[in-house]
Design an enzyme around this catalytic site. Structure first.
Site, PDB file in Angstrom:
ATOM      1  N   SER A 142      27.414  34.516  34.167  1.00 33.81           N
ATOM      2  CA  SER A 142      27.198  36.022  34.244  1.00 33.81           C
ATOM      3  C   SER A 142      26.901  36.362  35.427  1.00 33.81           C
ATOM      4  O   SER A 142      26.054  37.962  34.401  1.00 33.81           O
ATOM      5  CB  SER A 142      27.139  35.790  32.768  1.00 33.81           C
ATOM      6  OG  SER A 142      27.350  35.775  31.985  1.00 33.81           O
ATOM      7  N   GLU A 191      24.523  26.061  38.020  1.00 36.97           N
ATOM      8  CA  GLU A 191      25.126  27.700  37.142  1.00 36.97           C
ATOM      9  C   GLU A 191      24.411  26.657  35.536  1.00 36.97           C
ATOM     10  O   GLU A 191      26.008  25.423  35.089  1.00 36.97           O
ATOM     11  CB  GLU A 191      26.681  27.076  37.013  1.00 36.97           C
ATOM     12  CG  GLU A 191      26.669  27.803  38.150  1.00 36.97           C
ATOM     13  CD  GLU A 191      28.613  28.506  38.305  1.00 36.97           C
ATOM     14  OE1 GLU A 191      28.719  29.512  38.405  1.00 36.97           O
ATOM     15  OE2 GLU A 191      29.026  27.459  38.277  1.00 36.97           O
ATOM     16  N   GLY A 220      31.789  34.465  39.047  1.00 35.38           N
ATOM     17  CA  GLY A 220      33.056  34.067  38.365  1.00 35.38           C
ATOM     18  C   GLY A 220      33.992  35.555  37.893  1.00 35.38           C
ATOM     19  O   GLY A 220      34.326  36.422  39.324  1.00 35.38           O
ATOM     20  N   GLY A 221      34.043  36.226  36.807  1.00 37.46           N
ATOM     21  CA  GLY A 221      34.719  37.347  36.628  1.00 37.46           C
ATOM     22  C   GLY A 221      34.542  38.407  36.933  1.00 37.46           C
ATOM     23  O   GLY A 221      35.231  38.722  37.709  1.00 37.46           O
ATOM     24  N   GLU A 263      33.591  23.332  34.768  1.00 33.38           N
ATOM     25  CA  GLU A 263      34.418  22.641  34.010  1.00 33.38           C
ATOM     26  C   GLU A 263      35.343  22.306  34.457  1.00 33.38           C
ATOM     27  O   GLU A 263      36.073  20.881  33.549  1.00 33.38           O
ATOM     28  CB  GLU A 263      35.276  23.956  34.319  1.00 33.38           C
ATOM     29  CG  GLU A 263      34.870  25.245  33.416  1.00 33.38           C
ATOM     30  CD  GLU A 263      35.121  27.183  34.464  1.00 33.38           C
ATOM     31  OE1 GLU A 263      34.280  28.065  34.106  1.00 33.38           O
ATOM     32  OE2 GLU A 263      35.638  26.635  34.997  1.00 33.38           O
ATOM     33  N   ASN A 280      34.257  33.236  42.798  1.00 31.28           N
ATOM     34  CA  ASN A 280      35.297  31.647  41.995  1.00 31.28           C
ATOM     35  C   ASN A 280      36.377  32.961  41.507  1.00 31.28           C
ATOM     36  O   ASN A 280      36.135  33.056  40.049  1.00 31.28           O
ATOM     37  CB  ASN A 280      34.580  31.375  41.502  1.00 31.28           C
ATOM     38  CG  ASN A 280      35.342  29.668  41.170  1.00 31.28           C
ATOM     39  OD1 ASN A 280      36.410  29.614  41.213  1.00 31.28           O
ATOM     40  ND2 ASN A 280      34.562  29.185  40.470  1.00 31.28           N
ATOM     41  N   TRP A 281      37.491  32.609  41.752  1.00 32.68           N
ATOM     42  CA  TRP A 281      38.855  33.285  41.130  1.00 32.68           C
ATOM     43  C   TRP A 281      39.077  32.035  39.897  1.00 32.68           C
ATOM     44  O   TRP A 281      40.007  32.480  38.853  1.00 32.68           O
ATOM     45  CB  TRP A 281      39.648  33.644  41.704  1.00 32.68           C
ATOM     46  CG  TRP A 281      39.623  34.945  42.556  1.00 32.68           C
ATOM     47  CD1 TRP A 281      38.570  35.045  42.584  1.00 32.68           C
ATOM     48  CD2 TRP A 281      40.171  35.703  43.692  1.00 32.68           C
ATOM     49  NE1 TRP A 281      38.246  36.451  43.906  1.00 32.68           N
ATOM     50  CE2 TRP A 281      39.376  37.193  44.205  1.00 32.68           C
ATOM     51  CE3 TRP A 281      41.348  36.215  44.038  1.00 32.68           C
ATOM     52  CZ2 TRP A 281      40.702  37.939  44.014  1.00 32.68           C
ATOM     53  CZ3 TRP A 281      42.117  36.661  43.861  1.00 32.68           C
ATOM     54  CH2 TRP A 281      41.711  37.742  45.123  1.00 32.68           C
ATOM     55  N   LYS A 282      38.763  30.686  39.945  1.00 30.65           N
ATOM     56  CA  LYS A 282      39.275  29.844  38.767  1.00 30.65           C
ATOM     57  C   LYS A 282      40.816  29.617  38.485  1.00 30.65           C
ATOM     58  O   LYS A 282      41.438  30.309  40.138  1.00 30.65           O
ATOM     59  CB  LYS A 282      38.265  29.861  37.782  1.00 30.65           C
ATOM     60  CG  LYS A 282      36.812  30.367  38.086  1.00 30.65           C
ATOM     61  CD  LYS A 282      36.445  30.675  36.439  1.00 30.65           C
ATOM     62  CE  LYS A 282      35.168  30.285  36.770  1.00 30.65           C
ATOM     63  NZ  LYS A 282      33.837  31.187  35.189  1.00 30.65           N
ATOM     64  N   GLY A 336      30.436  32.909  31.429  1.00 31.02           N
ATOM     65  CA  GLY A 336      31.755  33.994  31.092  1.00 31.02           C
ATOM     66  C   GLY A 336      30.826  33.981  29.715  1.00 31.02           C
ATOM     67  O   GLY A 336      31.827  34.009  29.129  1.00 31.02           O
TER      68      GLY A 336
END
Length: 243
Positions: A203, A159, A224-225, A91, A10-12, A165
């Site tokens: 994470s 999640e 995510g990141g 989010e 997920n690049w958000k 994050g």
């Protein structure tokens, strides 16, 4: 069918056309024994799909069309090359006050457009600390997953909000407890509930991926990141492939 292994990124709200080089690198580095999905911002869906990798949106509207400025219909995601769409991410639930009912309606729209819905559930830190985690997850599953869900058109991602994050990760026992509950609830409700792919997110990184994927009922990850760079995401894909 058995649950399929899925490594989803997920690049958000990150990435431009220059980021496509990371897709090229991922395709060069990863030798997947699992499904790999990238969910970039809407501006990049067509370009990422053109690389030949499974591509998803990060949200869709419940309506097929209409006066909804700034929103994207599920059919438009499909038309741009998407095969999946993330729905109910924490989010979105927090920033846009999305309810379980709205997420279920979006999931129905995704299914009608031929997309696989990746439906997210998860508790806040306050809910975790108060001992309400399993009740929260059960309620979110009941309210967010529509009756038309099947193992073929729906993926569930757990999640914990407090781990997204932050660098914090639940213990193996905490992850196992929630994934076992999700499997139980889905099996009670759906004939193919044992076959839904269940992802963990929060994470996930190369250093802890193998340990997480060894937990029962964890069939992959929503990352995510660490999905933004091939150097980080490829080892996660490799760990899932080896699990």
């Amino acid at each position: 069918m058995a649950p399929r292994k899925l490594a989803a990124g997920n690049w958000k709200m990150n990435g431009t056309l220059a980021s496509l080089a990371q897709i090229d690198q991922l395709l060069a580095d990863a030798v997947p024994g699992c499904d790999v999905l990238i969910c970039p911002p809407a501006t990049l869906i067509h370009a990422v799909a053109a690389k030949g990798i499974a591509t998803g949106g990060q949200d869709c509207h419940a309506n097929a069309s209409g006066a909804h400025t700034g929103d994207i219909a599920a059919a438009q995601l499909k038309d741009a090359g998407a095969s999946h769409v993330i729905l109910g991410h924490s989010e979105r639930r927090t920033d846009h006050a999305e309810t379980d009912a709205q997420i279920a309606a979006k999931s129905v729209a995704a299914h009608e457009a031929g997309l696989i819905a990746v439906i997210c559930v998860g508790e806040t830190e306050t809910q975790r600390d108060s001992g309400a985690t399993l009740d929260v997850i059960s309620a979110q599953l009941a309210g967010s997953v529509p009756d038309c869900a099947t193992a073929a058109n729906t993926v569930i991602a757990y999640e914990p909000v407090w781990a997204i994050g932050t660098g914090r990760t639940p213990t193996d026992a905490q992850i196992a407890e929630v994934h076992a509950l999700m499997r139980e609830r889905l099996s009670e409700r759906f004939a193919d509930g044992a076959d839904f792919s269940l992802l963990y997110g929060g994470s996930v990184k190369p250093g802890n991926a193998a340990e997480i994927f060894a937990i029962a009922h964890v069939n992959g990850a929503l990352v995510g990141g660490a999905s933004l760079k091939a150097a980080d995401f490829a080892p996660i894909v490799a760990a899932l492939s080896a699990a």
